[in-house]
Design a protein around this motif. Sequence first.
Motif, PDB file in Angstrom:
ATOM      1  N   ARG A   1     -31.344 -46.619  -5.106  1.00  0.00           N
ATOM      2  CA  ARG A   1     -29.974 -46.732  -5.610  1.00  0.00           C
ATOM      3  C   ARG A   1     -29.689 -45.805  -6.777  1.00  0.00           C
ATOM      4  NH1 ARG A   1     -30.203 -51.465  -7.799  1.00  0.00           N
ATOM      5  NH2 ARG A   1     -32.444 -51.459  -7.422  1.00  0.00           N
ATOM      6  N   ASN A   2     -30.496 -44.732  -6.933  1.00  0.00           N
ATOM      7  CA  ASN A   2     -30.145 -43.682  -7.879  1.00  0.00           C
ATOM      8  C   ASN A   2     -28.970 -42.895  -7.298  1.00  0.00           C
ATOM      9  OD1 ASN A   2     -32.360 -44.003  -9.825  1.00  0.00           O
ATOM     10  ND2 ASN A   2     -33.664 -43.350  -8.127  1.00  0.00           N
ATOM     11  N   PRO A   3     -27.917 -42.663  -8.088  1.00  0.00           N
ATOM     12  CA  PRO A   3     -26.733 -41.993  -7.537  1.00  0.00           C
ATOM     13  C   PRO A   3     -26.823 -40.474  -7.596  1.00  0.00           C
ATOM     14  CG  PRO A   3     -26.299 -42.670  -9.783  1.00  0.00           C
ATOM     15  CD  PRO A   3     -27.696 -43.160  -9.460  1.00  0.00           C
ATOM     16  N   PHE A   4     -26.213 -39.826  -6.603  1.00  0.00           N
ATOM     17  CA  PHE A   4     -25.984 -38.393  -6.681  1.00  0.00           C
ATOM     18  C   PHE A   4     -24.826 -38.168  -7.640  1.00  0.00           C
ATOM     19  CE2 PHE A   4     -23.276 -34.841  -5.444  1.00  0.00           C
ATOM     20  CZ  PHE A   4     -24.168 -33.785  -5.486  1.00  0.00           C
ATOM     21  N   VAL A   5     -24.984 -37.203  -8.536  1.00  0.00           N
ATOM     22  CA  VAL A   5     -23.878 -36.803  -9.414  1.00  0.00           C
ATOM     23  C   VAL A   5     -23.679 -35.304  -9.265  1.00  0.00           C
ATOM     24  CG1 VAL A   5     -24.148 -38.671 -11.082  1.00  0.00           C
ATOM     25  CG2 VAL A   5     -25.466 -36.578 -11.375  1.00  0.00           C
ATOM     26  N   SER A   6     -22.475 -34.857  -9.528  1.00  0.00           N
ATOM     27  CA  SER A   6     -22.123 -33.468  -9.228  1.00  0.00           C
ATOM     28  C   SER A   6     -22.961 -32.461  -9.999  1.00  0.00           C
ATOM     29  CB  SER A   6     -20.641 -33.229  -9.516  1.00  0.00           C
ATOM     30  OG  SER A   6     -20.349 -33.480 -10.881  1.00  0.00           O
ATOM     31  N   THR A   7     -23.582 -32.893 -11.104  1.00  0.00           N
ATOM     32  CA  THR A   7     -24.412 -31.958 -11.866  1.00  0.00           C
ATOM     33  C   THR A   7     -25.804 -31.805 -11.262  1.00  0.00           C
ATOM     34  OG1 THR A   7     -25.037 -33.775 -13.326  1.00  0.00           O
ATOM     35  CG2 THR A   7     -23.216 -32.370 -14.038  1.00  0.00           C
ATOM     36  N   ASN A   8     -26.122 -32.647 -10.268  1.00  0.00           N
ATOM     37  CA  ASN A   8     -27.438 -32.565  -9.639  1.00  0.00           C
ATOM     38  C   ASN A   8     -27.420 -31.589  -8.479  1.00  0.00           C
ATOM     39  OD1 ASN A   8     -28.430 -34.439 -11.383  1.00  0.00           O
ATOM     40  ND2 ASN A   8     -28.323 -36.167  -9.980  1.00  0.00           N
ATOM     41  N   GLY A   9     -27.654 -30.324  -8.750  1.00  0.00           N
ATOM     42  CA  GLY A   9     -27.658 -29.334  -7.695  1.00  0.00           C
ATOM     43  C   GLY A   9     -26.265 -29.168  -7.115  1.00  0.00           C
ATOM     44  N   ALA A  10     -25.289 -28.856  -7.958  1.00  0.00           N
ATOM     45  CA  ALA A  10     -23.900 -28.779  -7.518  1.00  0.00           C
ATOM     46  C   ALA A  10     -23.650 -27.532  -6.679  1.00  0.00           C
ATOM     47  CB  ALA A  10     -22.983 -28.772  -8.731  1.00  0.00           C
ATOM     48  N   PRO A  11     -22.762 -27.646  -5.665  1.00  0.00           N
ATOM     49  CA  PRO A  11     -22.380 -26.459  -4.894  1.00  0.00           C
ATOM     50  C   PRO A  11     -21.553 -25.516  -5.762  1.00  0.00           C
ATOM     51  CG  PRO A  11     -20.994 -28.322  -4.303  1.00  0.00           C
ATOM     52  CD  PRO A  11     -22.065 -28.858  -5.223  1.00  0.00           C
ATOM     53  N   VAL A  12     -21.751 -24.232  -5.598  1.00  0.00           N
ATOM     54  CA  VAL A  12     -21.029 -23.239  -6.392  1.00  0.00           C
ATOM     55  C   VAL A  12     -20.115 -22.437  -5.467  1.00  0.00           C
ATOM     56  CG1 VAL A  12     -21.228 -21.233  -7.897  1.00  0.00           C
ATOM     57  CG2 VAL A  12     -22.917 -23.074  -8.037  1.00  0.00           C
ATOM     58  N   PRO A  13     -18.791 -22.423  -5.740  1.00  0.00           N
ATOM     59  CA  PRO A  13     -17.880 -21.660  -4.884  1.00  0.00           C
ATOM     60  C   PRO A  13     -18.322 -20.207  -4.736  1.00  0.00           C
ATOM     61  CG  PRO A  13     -16.646 -23.018  -6.428  1.00  0.00           C
ATOM     62  CD  PRO A  13     -18.089 -23.099  -6.848  1.00  0.00           C
ATOM     63  N   GLY A  14     -18.241 -19.708  -3.513  1.00  0.00           N
ATOM     64  CA  GLY A  14     -18.550 -18.299  -3.264  1.00  0.00           C
ATOM     65  C   GLY A  14     -20.019 -17.980  -3.149  1.00  0.00           C
ATOM     66  N   SER A  15     -20.913 -19.020  -3.167  1.00  0.00           N
ATOM     67  CA  SER A  15     -22.338 -18.710  -3.128  1.00  0.00           C
ATOM     68  C   SER A  15     -23.088 -19.440  -2.020  1.00  0.00           C
ATOM     69  CB  SER A  15     -22.993 -19.074  -4.468  1.00  0.00           C
ATOM     70  OG  SER A  15     -22.978 -20.477  -4.659  1.00  0.00           O
TER      71      SER A  15
END
Length: 302
Positions: A262-276
């Motif tokens: 139940r550890n949550p994914f957060v956007s700072t954990n390996g976030a997608p980067v536009p254009g890459s």
Amino acid sequence: VTASVANGATTVSLTPSLTNPAAVQAAIAEGMRSLTVRLTDSAGNSSTSGPLQIIADYVAPTQPILEISVDGTVRSLIRAGDLVVIRATFLEDMATSPFLSLSGVNTVASTPMTRIDARNWTYSRVATFGNGTVTISITGTDIAGNHLSGTLNNNTYKIDAISPTLKSPVANSLFVSGQSTSASAKRTGDTVDIQADFSEPVSVDGTPTLSLSTGGLASYLAGGGSSSLTFRYTVRAADATGTRLDVSSSSALTGTIIDGARNPFVSTNGAPVPGSSSFYLSNIVIDNRSEEHTSELQSPYV
């Protein structure tokens, strides 16, 4: 076997004398037995008591059945910070509190468990930070003084303090299912399935979404319980022609996505980067022009 108490004595004498466990077991069979006691005074007068019921028990108790839970739910994968409740259920009454110890990534020296009743005992502890296995050991005696023996089964749990991330490298963790690197035009009503690969199996609560460069949202479609989630985007009439499909920002992936602990994914954990991402490199462009102009579209991205 005769039990007698002489005048002035404070102990019971057995005839024949039983001086060791083997002699006791040979003379008194295991199970419910009747014991009578003869009392003799200094004049030699004696009387015999009525039968006293005793239980002869020479068998060591087996290890208990363990239940490991968090918030009332049985779990073997624990999140750091969870209050872990360990319940031990024995097959017979225990004389005093059994003792529990923990080893592994969390350690606890031998400590008494809390009584529910003579056969059920608990121990509670907050799981501290660490990643790995915790092993439970229990010692104790039954009411006859026999010590626990045998193997304690299902006596481990795992602590997981790491949140799930998009699979490394992040640039390759988002891609369009079945899409080659050649240009592809999508029109109103067309669907695009986008796969997100995570570092470990995840589950979802509700409908997570992926914000796209068109201003629209790709909604969770399938994959819960695995390490790959699929999001589906349906091209809208409002999507601008020539827009290359991409994530909108590094926080594009939102919603409740959790791992087995139940550890949550957060956007700072390996976030997608536009254009890459390979998602961007799939060369999907929006073409919402009328049919007569469709053939004139020249993708600037190929």
